[in-house]
Enzyme design. Sequence first.
Site, short mmCIF file in Angstrom:
data_model
loop_
_atom_site.label_atom_id
_atom_site.label_comp_id
_atom_site.label_asym_id
_atom_site.label_seq_id
_atom_site.Cartn_x
_atom_site.Cartn_y
_atom_site.Cartn_z
N ARG A 1 0.83 -1.20 0.04
CA ARG A 1 0.06 -0.04 -0.03
C ARG A 1 0.98 1.28 0.12
O ARG A 1 1.70 1.35 0.84
CB ARG A 1 -0.87 -0.10 1.22
CG ARG A 1 -1.58 1.34 1.49
CD ARG A 1 -2.85 1.25 2.25
NE ARG A 1 -3.90 0.55 1.83
CZ ARG A 1 -5.21 0.72 2.12
NH1 ARG A 1 -5.61 1.42 3.40
NH2 ARG A 1 -6.08 -0.08 1.79
N HIS B 1 -7.29 0.97 -6.39
CA HIS B 1 -7.61 0.13 -5.19
C HIS B 1 -8.31 -1.29 -6.02
O HIS B 1 -9.28 -1.57 -5.56
CB HIS B 1 -8.48 0.76 -4.13
CG HIS B 1 -8.60 0.19 -3.01
ND1 HIS B 1 -7.72 -0.78 -2.62
CD2 HIS B 1 -9.26 0.53 -1.81
CE1 HIS B 1 -8.01 -1.26 -1.23
NE2 HIS B 1 -8.79 -0.41 -0.80
N GLN C 1 -10.11 -4.04 -3.54
CA GLN C 1 -11.27 -3.49 -3.11
C GLN C 1 -12.32 -3.68 -4.09
O GLN C 1 -13.76 -4.38 -3.95
CB GLN C 1 -11.16 -1.96 -2.70
CG GLN C 1 -12.58 -1.39 -2.32
CD GLN C 1 -12.84 -1.75 -0.91
OE1 GLN C 1 -12.16 -1.79 0.20
NE2 GLN C 1 -14.18 -2.35 -0.77
N ASP D 1 -17.42 7.19 -1.79
CA ASP D 1 -16.10 7.13 -0.83
C ASP D 1 -15.79 8.49 -0.27
O ASP D 1 -16.46 9.35 -0.73
CB ASP D 1 -14.94 6.70 -1.67
CG ASP D 1 -13.65 6.38 -1.15
OD1 ASP D 1 -13.59 6.27 0.19
OD2 ASP D 1 -12.56 6.41 -2.01
N CYS E 1 -16.56 1.62 0.53
CA CYS E 1 -15.50 0.72 0.82
C CYS E 1 -14.99 0.79 2.29
O CYS E 1 -14.06 0.06 2.91
CB CYS E 1 -14.26 1.29 -0.37
SG CYS E 1 -13.64 3.01 0.26
N ARG F 1 -13.78 -8.54 1.26
CA ARG F 1 -12.52 -8.37 1.15
C ARG F 1 -11.66 -9.66 1.25
O ARG F 1 -10.85 -9.94 0.95
CB ARG F 1 -12.01 -7.41 2.17
CG ARG F 1 -12.64 -5.84 1.80
CD ARG F 1 -12.36 -5.43 0.45
NE ARG F 1 -11.05 -5.31 0.08
CZ ARG F 1 -9.98 -4.39 0.59
NH1 ARG F 1 -10.21 -3.41 1.28
NH2 ARG F 1 -8.73 -4.43 0.17
N1 NVA Z 1 -9.99 6.67 -1.43
C1 NVA Z 1 -9.63 6.11 -0.19
C2 NVA Z 1 -9.80 4.69 -0.06
C3 NVA Z 1 -9.65 4.30 1.40
C4 NVA Z 1 -9.92 2.55 1.45
C5 NVA Z 1 -8.22 6.64 0.14
O1 NVA Z 1 -7.19 6.40 -0.86
O2 NVA Z 1 -7.78 6.94 1.20
N1 CP Z 2 -11.46 -0.18 2.44
C1 CP Z 2 -10.06 -0.34 2.67
O1 CP Z 2 -9.14 -0.49 1.96
O2 CP Z 2 -10.13 -0.16 4.00
P1 CP Z 2 -8.58 0.04 4.77
O3 CP Z 2 -7.76 1.48 4.62
O4 CP Z 2 -9.05 -0.12 6.11
O5 CP Z 2 -7.69 -1.04 4.55
#
Ligand code: NVA
Ligand code: CP
Length: 300
Positions: A100, A127, A130, A218, A258, A286
């Site tokens: 990540r 992502h 997800q 989101d 998500c 997930r």
């Molecule tokens: N768009 C959000 C998704 C988190 C799971 C982010 O990147 O923070």
């Molecule tokens: N939806 C998602 O990716 O959640 P986290 O940021 O908790 O991993």
Amino acid sequence: MPKHFLTILDIPRDEAQQVLLRAKEMKDGNVRTDLLAGKTLLMIFEKASTRTRVSFEVGVRQLGGDPVFIASKDSQLGRSEPLKDAARVLSRYADGLIVRTFGQEKLETLVEYGDIPVINALTDEYHPCQIMADVLTMYERTPNLKDIKVAWVGDGNNMAHSFINGAVTFGYQLALACPAGYEPDSEILDNARSLGAVITLTDDPVEAVHNAHYIHTDVWASMGQEEEQLKREKAFAGYEVNDALMGKAAPDAKFMHCLPVHRGEEVSESVFEGPSSIVWDQAENRLHMQKAILEWIYKD
Ligand code: NVA
Ligand code: CP
């Protein structure tokens, strides 16, 4: 050559259908518990995570492997050790990297310099894990994905980009509503359309949700954009998914997110906690989908 999962388009379309089926089978208990026996997967996270981290750690264990979590700030990566160096070192210790991070190009560097599979656990651009789980959640309710209209109401962000790629792979119709200046990347959109995806883009949430079966949103400011929160709250005014907006969607439309959520911003409390919300099933999936993705990579 190792298989990588950097975007949904890395899985050929016919194989993606199989991954979906396998995720469902795994949810029903048909898990190959020795698939990852003797394998160690390194998890390098440069951003916070609850779901992705835990579902991968649990999923790797359920497949017989060992997950090793590395918070980049506690490693030499957090002190600017080049990724191209880390990739070559870590490839000699482990059997895969679940990462990540910020820019997608960081994953591409790991692919170029390492020789083990790399899995995208979220970047600024995509992502994919997800959205694979989200597709599973819709597929459980609507097995013919080509019959559904998916609406995206909000930022043209990493989630939106992966929904765009998912429209290529799974054939659902996608309607995006994004404020001016927050549209998805036009190259990603053009590429999906050139591959046959049916995708509309508007700045009107009502138009996007019209006849839609699944309404997704989101947060307005993603990780790394926290200082833009106030500016974005202004830009996204009118984009809350609330009862009035859900009332414009198809009868019995479902709400999905998500997580984590900002109640009262991108979605009202009443929709989020209401009968149309399927966010907990979505979060559970997930785990099943992570295992199906791992199986796609490691089964050969
Ligand atoms: N768009 C959000 C998704 C988190 C799971 C982010 O990147 O923070
Ligand atoms: N939806 C998602 O990716 O959640 P986290 O940021 O908790 O991993």
